[in-house]
Scaffold this motif. Structure first.
Motif, PDB file in Angstrom:
ATOM      1  N   ALA A  92       0.828  -1.204   0.000  1.00  0.00           N
ATOM      2  CA  ALA A  92       0.000   0.000   0.000  1.00  0.00           C
ATOM      3  C   ALA A  92       0.865   1.258   0.000  1.00  0.00           C
ATOM      4  O   ALA A  92       0.549   2.240  -0.668  1.00  0.00           O
ATOM      5  CB  ALA A  92      -0.937  -0.010   1.206  1.00  0.00           C
ATOM      6  N   ALA A  93       1.966   1.231   0.741  1.00  0.00           N
ATOM      7  CA  ALA A  93       2.854   2.392   0.807  1.00  0.00           C
ATOM      8  C   ALA A  93       3.526   2.659  -0.529  1.00  0.00           C
ATOM      9  O   ALA A  93       3.915   3.802  -0.808  1.00  0.00           O
ATOM     10  CB  ALA A  93       3.906   2.179   1.887  1.00  0.00           C
ATOM     11  N   LEU A  94       3.667   1.629  -1.351  1.00  0.00           N
ATOM     12  CA  LEU A  94       4.321   1.782  -2.646  1.00  0.00           C
ATOM     13  C   LEU A  94       3.353   2.200  -3.747  1.00  0.00           C
ATOM     14  O   LEU A  94       3.773   2.424  -4.882  1.00  0.00           O
ATOM     15  CB  LEU A  94       5.022   0.478  -3.043  1.00  0.00           C
ATOM     16  CG  LEU A  94       6.258   0.112  -2.217  1.00  0.00           C
ATOM     17  CD1 LEU A  94       6.783  -1.258  -2.630  1.00  0.00           C
ATOM     18  CD2 LEU A  94       7.348   1.166  -2.378  1.00  0.00           C
ATOM     19  N   CYS A  95       2.066   2.290  -3.419  1.00  0.00           N
ATOM     20  CA  CYS A  95       1.096   2.739  -4.417  1.00  0.00           C
ATOM     21  C   CYS A  95       1.327   4.212  -4.746  1.00  0.00           C
ATOM     22  O   CYS A  95       1.711   5.003  -3.878  1.00  0.00           O
ATOM     23  CB  CYS A  95      -0.327   2.543  -3.907  1.00  0.00           C
ATOM     24  SG  CYS A  95      -0.886   0.826  -3.875  1.00  0.00           S
ATOM     25  N   GLY A  96       1.069   4.563  -5.989  1.00  0.00           N
ATOM     26  CA  GLY A  96       1.287   5.929  -6.435  1.00  0.00           C
ATOM     27  C   GLY A  96       0.251   6.894  -5.893  1.00  0.00           C
ATOM     28  O   GLY A  96      -0.752   6.506  -5.281  1.00  0.00           O
ATOM     29  N   ASP A  97       0.474   8.173  -6.127  1.00  0.00           N
ATOM     30  CA  ASP A  97      -0.428   9.213  -5.649  1.00  0.00           C
ATOM     31  C   ASP A  97      -1.545   9.519  -6.641  1.00  0.00           C
ATOM     32  O   ASP A  97      -2.384  10.391  -6.376  1.00  0.00           O
ATOM     33  CB  ASP A  97       0.362  10.498  -5.370  1.00  0.00           C
ATOM     34  CG  ASP A  97       1.329  10.335  -4.211  1.00  0.00           C
ATOM     35  OD1 ASP A  97       0.968   9.632  -3.245  1.00  0.00           O
ATOM     36  OD2 ASP A  97       2.446  10.890  -4.278  1.00  0.00           O
ATOM     37  N   ASP A  98      -1.584   8.822  -7.776  1.00  0.00           N
ATOM     38  CA  ASP A  98      -2.660   9.014  -8.748  1.00  0.00           C
ATOM     39  C   ASP A  98      -3.917   8.284  -8.283  1.00  0.00           C
ATOM     40  O   ASP A  98      -3.920   7.578  -7.272  1.00  0.00           O
ATOM     41  CB  ASP A  98      -2.221   8.538 -10.136  1.00  0.00           C
ATOM     42  CG  ASP A  98      -1.796   7.072 -10.150  1.00  0.00           C
ATOM     43  OD1 ASP A  98      -1.733   6.445  -9.069  1.00  0.00           O
ATOM     44  OD2 ASP A  98      -1.523   6.542 -11.241  1.00  0.00           O
ATOM     45  N   ASP A  99      -5.016   8.428  -9.012  1.00  0.00           N
ATOM     46  CA  ASP A  99      -6.287   7.827  -8.618  1.00  0.00           C
ATOM     47  C   ASP A  99      -6.186   6.300  -8.537  1.00  0.00           C
ATOM     48  O   ASP A  99      -6.750   5.690  -7.620  1.00  0.00           O
ATOM     49  CB  ASP A  99      -7.390   8.219  -9.619  1.00  0.00           C
ATOM     50  CG  ASP A  99      -7.799   9.681  -9.484  1.00  0.00           C
ATOM     51  OD1 ASP A  99      -7.493  10.277  -8.424  1.00  0.00           O
ATOM     52  OD2 ASP A  99      -8.415  10.218 -10.423  1.00  0.00           O
ATOM     53  N   TRP A 100      -5.488   5.697  -9.514  1.00  0.00           N
ATOM     54  CA  TRP A 100      -5.341   4.239  -9.520  1.00  0.00           C
ATOM     55  C   TRP A 100      -4.635   3.773  -8.244  1.00  0.00           C
ATOM     56  O   TRP A 100      -5.116   2.887  -7.539  1.00  0.00           O
ATOM     57  CB  TRP A 100      -4.564   3.794 -10.751  1.00  0.00           C
ATOM     58  CG  TRP A 100      -4.363   2.309 -10.846  1.00  0.00           C
ATOM     59  CD1 TRP A 100      -3.365   1.573 -10.303  1.00  0.00           C
ATOM     60  CD2 TRP A 100      -5.214   1.390 -11.532  1.00  0.00           C
ATOM     61  NE1 TRP A 100      -3.511   0.240 -10.598  1.00  0.00           N
ATOM     62  CE2 TRP A 100      -4.635   0.093 -11.353  1.00  0.00           C
ATOM     63  CE3 TRP A 100      -6.382   1.502 -12.284  1.00  0.00           C
ATOM     64  CZ2 TRP A 100      -5.207  -1.061 -11.898  1.00  0.00           C
ATOM     65  CZ3 TRP A 100      -6.950   0.351 -12.830  1.00  0.00           C
ATOM     66  CH2 TRP A 100      -6.361  -0.904 -12.633  1.00  0.00           C
ATOM     67  N   GLY A 101      -3.497   4.379  -7.972  1.00  0.00           N
ATOM     68  CA  GLY A 101      -2.721   3.958  -6.819  1.00  0.00           C
ATOM     69  C   GLY A 101      -3.456   4.168  -5.511  1.00  0.00           C
ATOM     70  O   GLY A 101      -3.477   3.288  -4.642  1.00  0.00           O
ATOM     71  N   GLN A 102      -4.063   5.340  -5.341  1.00  0.00           N
ATOM     72  CA  GLN A 102      -4.734   5.618  -4.086  1.00  0.00           C
ATOM     73  C   GLN A 102      -6.002   4.790  -3.899  1.00  0.00           C
ATOM     74  O   GLN A 102      -6.352   4.400  -2.776  1.00  0.00           O
ATOM     75  CB  GLN A 102      -5.050   7.111  -3.991  1.00  0.00           C
ATOM     76  CG  GLN A 102      -3.808   7.968  -3.800  1.00  0.00           C
ATOM     77  CD  GLN A 102      -2.987   7.516  -2.609  1.00  0.00           C
ATOM     78  OE1 GLN A 102      -3.440   7.618  -1.470  1.00  0.00           O
ATOM     79  NE2 GLN A 102      -1.784   7.008  -2.846  1.00  0.00           N
ATOM     80  N   THR A 103      -6.699   4.493  -5.005  1.00  0.00           N
ATOM     81  CA  THR A 103      -7.881   3.621  -4.905  1.00  0.00           C
ATOM     82  C   THR A 103      -7.486   2.231  -4.441  1.00  0.00           C
ATOM     83  O   THR A 103      -8.084   1.665  -3.523  1.00  0.00           O
ATOM     84  CB  THR A 103      -8.606   3.543  -6.258  1.00  0.00           C
ATOM     85  OG1 THR A 103      -9.077   4.841  -6.618  1.00  0.00           O
ATOM     86  CG2 THR A 103      -9.787   2.579  -6.179  1.00  0.00           C
ATOM     87  N   TRP A 104      -6.452   1.672  -5.068  1.00  0.00           N
ATOM     88  CA  TRP A 104      -6.026   0.329  -4.691  1.00  0.00           C
ATOM     89  C   TRP A 104      -5.415   0.290  -3.297  1.00  0.00           C
ATOM     90  O   TRP A 104      -5.578  -0.694  -2.560  1.00  0.00           O
ATOM     91  CB  TRP A 104      -5.044  -0.226  -5.720  1.00  0.00           C
ATOM     92  CG  TRP A 104      -5.754  -0.869  -6.866  1.00  0.00           C
ATOM     93  CD1 TRP A 104      -5.827  -0.413  -8.144  1.00  0.00           C
ATOM     94  CD2 TRP A 104      -6.507  -2.082  -6.830  1.00  0.00           C
ATOM     95  NE1 TRP A 104      -6.580  -1.263  -8.920  1.00  0.00           N
ATOM     96  CE2 TRP A 104      -7.009  -2.295  -8.129  1.00  0.00           C
ATOM     97  CE3 TRP A 104      -6.815  -2.993  -5.836  1.00  0.00           C
ATOM     98  CZ2 TRP A 104      -7.803  -3.397  -8.452  1.00  0.00           C
ATOM     99  CZ3 TRP A 104      -7.604  -4.096  -6.146  1.00  0.00           C
ATOM    100  CH2 TRP A 104      -8.087  -4.290  -7.445  1.00  0.00           C
ATOM    101  N   ALA A 105      -4.746   1.362  -2.907  1.00  0.00           N
ATOM    102  CA  ALA A 105      -4.209   1.419  -1.551  1.00  0.00           C
ATOM    103  C   ALA A 105      -5.341   1.338  -0.531  1.00  0.00           C
ATOM    104  O   ALA A 105      -5.250   0.618   0.482  1.00  0.00           O
ATOM    105  CB  ALA A 105      -3.396   2.693  -1.348  1.00  0.00           C
TER     106      ALA A 105
END
Length: 358
Positions: free
Chosen positions: A99-112
């Motif tokens: 989760a910490a490695l997810c990006g700050d874009d919508d995709w990353g933050q949604t999956w986080a």
């Protein structure tokens, strides 16, 4: 269930040459691969829980060549239930790292948010995290810890790789003085990471069961191939020190040509390190791994009341002390990812081989 390659026994059996010394020469002068200007540093971060997550959230901002090596001794909550019921590695700290490695874009933050989501019910799913169930399902489907975690990372668009430090579930045990409040001078054995993290009394030392656990080969390879290794921050006895108790991983940390950063916590942890000064964190680390050398000790400048004592403690590891404002400004003992990223970036440039990487 295994990784992609057989269990390591000792590094000497891998056919790798042991470096003669660390020194301060460039990688190419020490037998490493020359780095072209602008290349990103290869960084390995070791730890567990929220401390490792803080480090990863910072490091992913300055390099794409990032690997997390995560402790697997958790026995509480959703992880502990899955471990007890299915005999699997505890997935919780691995999930937090992803989760910490997810990006700050919508995709990353949604999956986080999705993998961190916990079910609330009156049934068996209560408090299970979605990411824990996903990781364990892929372990059962693929029969391969590393392949499954790589696949989850691909799904999330993770900015880095997550590996367990060992392929077997581990039990953390601690010798604690005064664990029984009625017998303050007695030393008792406390079992289980969740119990150790909250124990009353003074933790004297920790060890793992089994005592000689196999390291995940990919984790050893990542440490040996790294430019920088970051240890901490995190729960000192239950998330940071356990990496030093896996023989092959400790050998890799000792023999790697990478430079090593120890990132200190912002405050002592209630129970586990109650009353610890920054230098005492170093002292207990040294007791568990007396041959470990460090290059830099990073601490928040506001959390170090006695810089001279910390400097002396760091010298015993061969390390310099770097003080920087890395805490959030809301008064909580949490790292600010942007400030921590800036501190790491400055350390990599000042103490590194080649810069800038960005």
């Amino acid at each position: 269930m295994t990784g992609r390659t057989p269990r390591l026994s000792r590094l000497g059996r891998l056919g790798r040459a042991v470096p003669e010394g660390r020194g301060s020469r460039p990688a190419e002068a020490r037998g490493g691969k020359p780095r072209r200007r602008g290349a990103q540093p290869k960084v390995v971060a070791l730890g567990g829980g929220m401390g490792l997550s803080a480090s990863l959230a910072a490091l992913r901002r300055i390099t794409g060549a990032l690997t997390a090596v995560v402790t697997v001794a958790d026995d509480g909550g959703s992880s502990g239930r899955l471990r007890d019921e299915l005999g699997v590695l505890p997935p919780g700290d691995l999930r937090k790292a992803l989760a910490a490695l997810c990006g700050d874009d919508d995709w990353g933050q949604t999956w986080a948010r999705v993998i961190q989501h916990r079910f609330q019910s009156k049934g068996d799913l209560h408090e299970h995290a979605v990411g824990n169930l996903l990781i364990v399902a892929l372990w059962e489907q693929l029969g391969d810890h590393v392949m499954a975690l790589d696949l989850v990372g691909k799904l999330l668009g993770a900015h880095g790789r997550v590996l367990p430090m060992s392929a077997v579930p581990l039990e953390l045990q601690a010798l604690v003085k005064g664990h029984d409040l009625d017998r303050p001078e007695d030393v008792d054995t406390v079992r289980g990471q969740a119990t150790v993290a909250l124990t009353p009394g003074e933790v004297q030392s920790v060890h793992l069961v089994p005592a000689d656990p196999p390291a995940v080969p990919e984790a050893v390879d990542a440490v040996l191939d790294a430019d920088w290794v970051v240890l901490g921050p995190g729960s000192w006895f239950s998330s940071v020190i356990p990496h030093l108790l896996v023989p092959d991983l400790l050998d890799a940390l000792t023999e790697t040509k990478a430079r090593r950063v120890l990132s200190l916590n912002l405050a002592p942890q209630p129970g586990e390190t109650e009353g610890f000064s920054p230098q005492r964190h170093l002292e207990v680390l040294g007791r568990h791994a007396p041959k470990l050398a460090l290059d830099v000790v990073l601490a928040d400048e506001a959390a170090v009341p006695d810089r001279d004592s910390l400097t002396e403690a760091a010298k015993r590891f061969g390390a310099a002390v770097e003080l920087a404002p890395v805490a959030r400004t809301d008064g909580t003992p949490r790292h600010d990812p942007e400030l921590l990223a800036a501190a790491y970036d400055r350390i990599f440039r000042m103490h590194g081989r080649i810069g800038p990487w960005r």
